[in-house]
Motif scaffolding. Sequence first.
Motif, PDB file in Angstrom:
ATOM      1  N   GLU A 162       0.875  -1.426   0.011  1.00 25.69           N
ATOM      2  CA  GLU A 162      -0.011   0.087   0.046  1.00 25.69           C
ATOM      3  C   GLU A 162       0.700   1.373   0.257  1.00 25.69           C
ATOM      4  OE1 GLU A 162      -4.052  -0.992   2.305  1.00 25.69           O
ATOM      5  OE2 GLU A 162      -2.299  -0.991   3.435  1.00 25.69           O
ATOM      6  N   ILE A 163       2.296   1.125   0.119  1.00 25.16           N
ATOM      7  CA  ILE A 163       3.023   2.180   0.159  1.00 25.16           C
ATOM      8  C   ILE A 163       3.765   2.445  -1.055  1.00 25.16           C
ATOM      9  CG2 ILE A 163       4.928   3.194   1.250  1.00 25.16           C
ATOM     10  CD1 ILE A 163       4.394   1.785   3.932  1.00 25.16           C
ATOM     11  N   ASN A 164       3.237   3.411  -1.866  1.00 23.40           N
ATOM     12  CA  ASN A 164       3.852   3.366  -3.387  1.00 23.40           C
ATOM     13  C   ASN A 164       4.451   4.912  -3.407  1.00 23.40           C
ATOM     14  OD1 ASN A 164       2.741   0.938  -4.464  1.00 23.40           O
ATOM     15  ND2 ASN A 164       0.637   1.873  -4.110  1.00 23.40           N
ATOM     16  N   ARG A 165       3.904   5.761  -2.778  1.00 21.27           N
ATOM     17  CA  ARG A 165       4.741   7.149  -2.747  1.00 21.27           C
ATOM     18  C   ARG A 165       5.162   7.504  -1.244  1.00 21.27           C
ATOM     19  NH1 ARG A 165       0.840   7.425  -6.368  1.00 21.27           N
ATOM     20  NH2 ARG A 165      -0.783   8.509  -4.740  1.00 21.27           N
ATOM     21  N   VAL A 166       6.203   7.998  -1.060  1.00 24.08           N
ATOM     22  CA  VAL A 166       6.845   8.387   0.511  1.00 24.08           C
ATOM     23  C   VAL A 166       7.259   9.907   0.236  1.00 24.08           C
ATOM     24  CG1 VAL A 166       8.249   8.077   2.254  1.00 24.08           C
ATOM     25  CG2 VAL A 166       7.195   6.035   1.114  1.00 24.08           C
ATOM     26  N   LEU A 167       6.855  10.774   1.300  1.00 26.40           N
ATOM     27  CA  LEU A 167       7.234  12.179   1.287  1.00 26.40           C
ATOM     28  C   LEU A 167       7.929  12.289   2.711  1.00 26.40           C
ATOM     29  CD1 LEU A 167       7.590  15.101   0.388  1.00 26.40           C
ATOM     30  CD2 LEU A 167       5.643  15.501   1.478  1.00 26.40           C
ATOM     31  N   VAL A 168       9.355  12.417   2.588  1.00 21.56           N
ATOM     32  CA  VAL A 168      10.185  12.791   3.993  1.00 21.56           C
ATOM     33  C   VAL A 168      10.236  14.166   3.859  1.00 21.56           C
ATOM     34  CG1 VAL A 168      12.312  12.012   5.109  1.00 21.56           C
ATOM     35  CG2 VAL A 168      11.393  10.687   3.381  1.00 21.56           C
ATOM     36  N   VAL A 169       9.722  14.692   5.140  1.00 18.61           N
ATOM     37  CA  VAL A 169      10.033  16.050   5.268  1.00 18.61           C
ATOM     38  C   VAL A 169      11.108  16.436   6.413  1.00 18.61           C
ATOM     39  CG1 VAL A 169       8.773  18.342   5.872  1.00 18.61           C
ATOM     40  CG2 VAL A 169       7.565  16.481   4.897  1.00 18.61           C
ATOM     41  N   THR A 170      12.093  16.976   6.292  1.00 16.50           N
ATOM     42  CA  THR A 170      12.872  17.283   7.435  1.00 16.50           C
ATOM     43  C   THR A 170      13.397  18.748   7.447  1.00 16.50           C
ATOM     44  OG1 THR A 170      14.985  16.746   5.906  1.00 16.50           O
ATOM     45  CG2 THR A 170      13.879  14.831   6.994  1.00 16.50           C
TER      46      THR A 170
END
Length: 244
Positions: free
Chosen positions: A11-19
């Motif tokens: 179910e995880i196809n797109r990930v955004l990492v905010v740092t």
Amino acid sequence: MKGESMLVESEINRVLVVTAHPDDVDFAAAGSVALFSDRGVQVTYLLVTDGDAGGNERELDHAGMAELRRSEQLAAAKAVGVTDVRFLGYADGTVVPTLDLRRDIARVIRQVRPDLVITHHPDRNYEFVAPSHPDHRAVGGAALDAVYPDARNPYAFPELLQQEGLEAWTVREVWLNGGSTPNHWVDVTDAMDRKLAALQSHVSQVAHVEGFADFVRSRFAAWAQQAGFGEGRYAEAFQVVPTA
């Protein structure tokens, strides 16, 4: 993986990492990112600052340090298969969770449309202070607010829809790093060398640290022990926030 994540891998196809800064993602989640990249997940990095106040000796001015750290982050991202790296250009060391920051993060959420957002824990960690840099806490709080309610609410920041055509988007889950109460661990043993390569790309930040690789390995081996993965394993730790 082990723990409280409600999303299954498929179910995880797109990930955004905010740092907040260059190198934050690599300390916290580069191993997980490498594993996502291995199975074709689209990963985007959003850095709120350019890290222009980083470094241990003032050999460069702020602009020079920002340029150096942007290049280091691009190299680190490449080491774990990430090519979409975005910078908002806020001043390092001065970030607060303003409406402008929430809008800027919500914009990227609507552009990327991620299933999962990874960001800083917004609370101070009294057991280990390093993850609790004020910028980290500000970015974590703003990112959570951008996830809920801003990005999903078509009435929030109407200019994003009316002027930029960015439809509302609901992120299904957030993983917070740097907190004192993790409930989800990712076995990153198979990606540990790539995590170290990403970290060592940040020459301005880590080259002077004696025994840096051994320190990193020991820290993430301890998370693996806490997770119950056993000897010789490495893990990254997160607190899962369900949002849907």
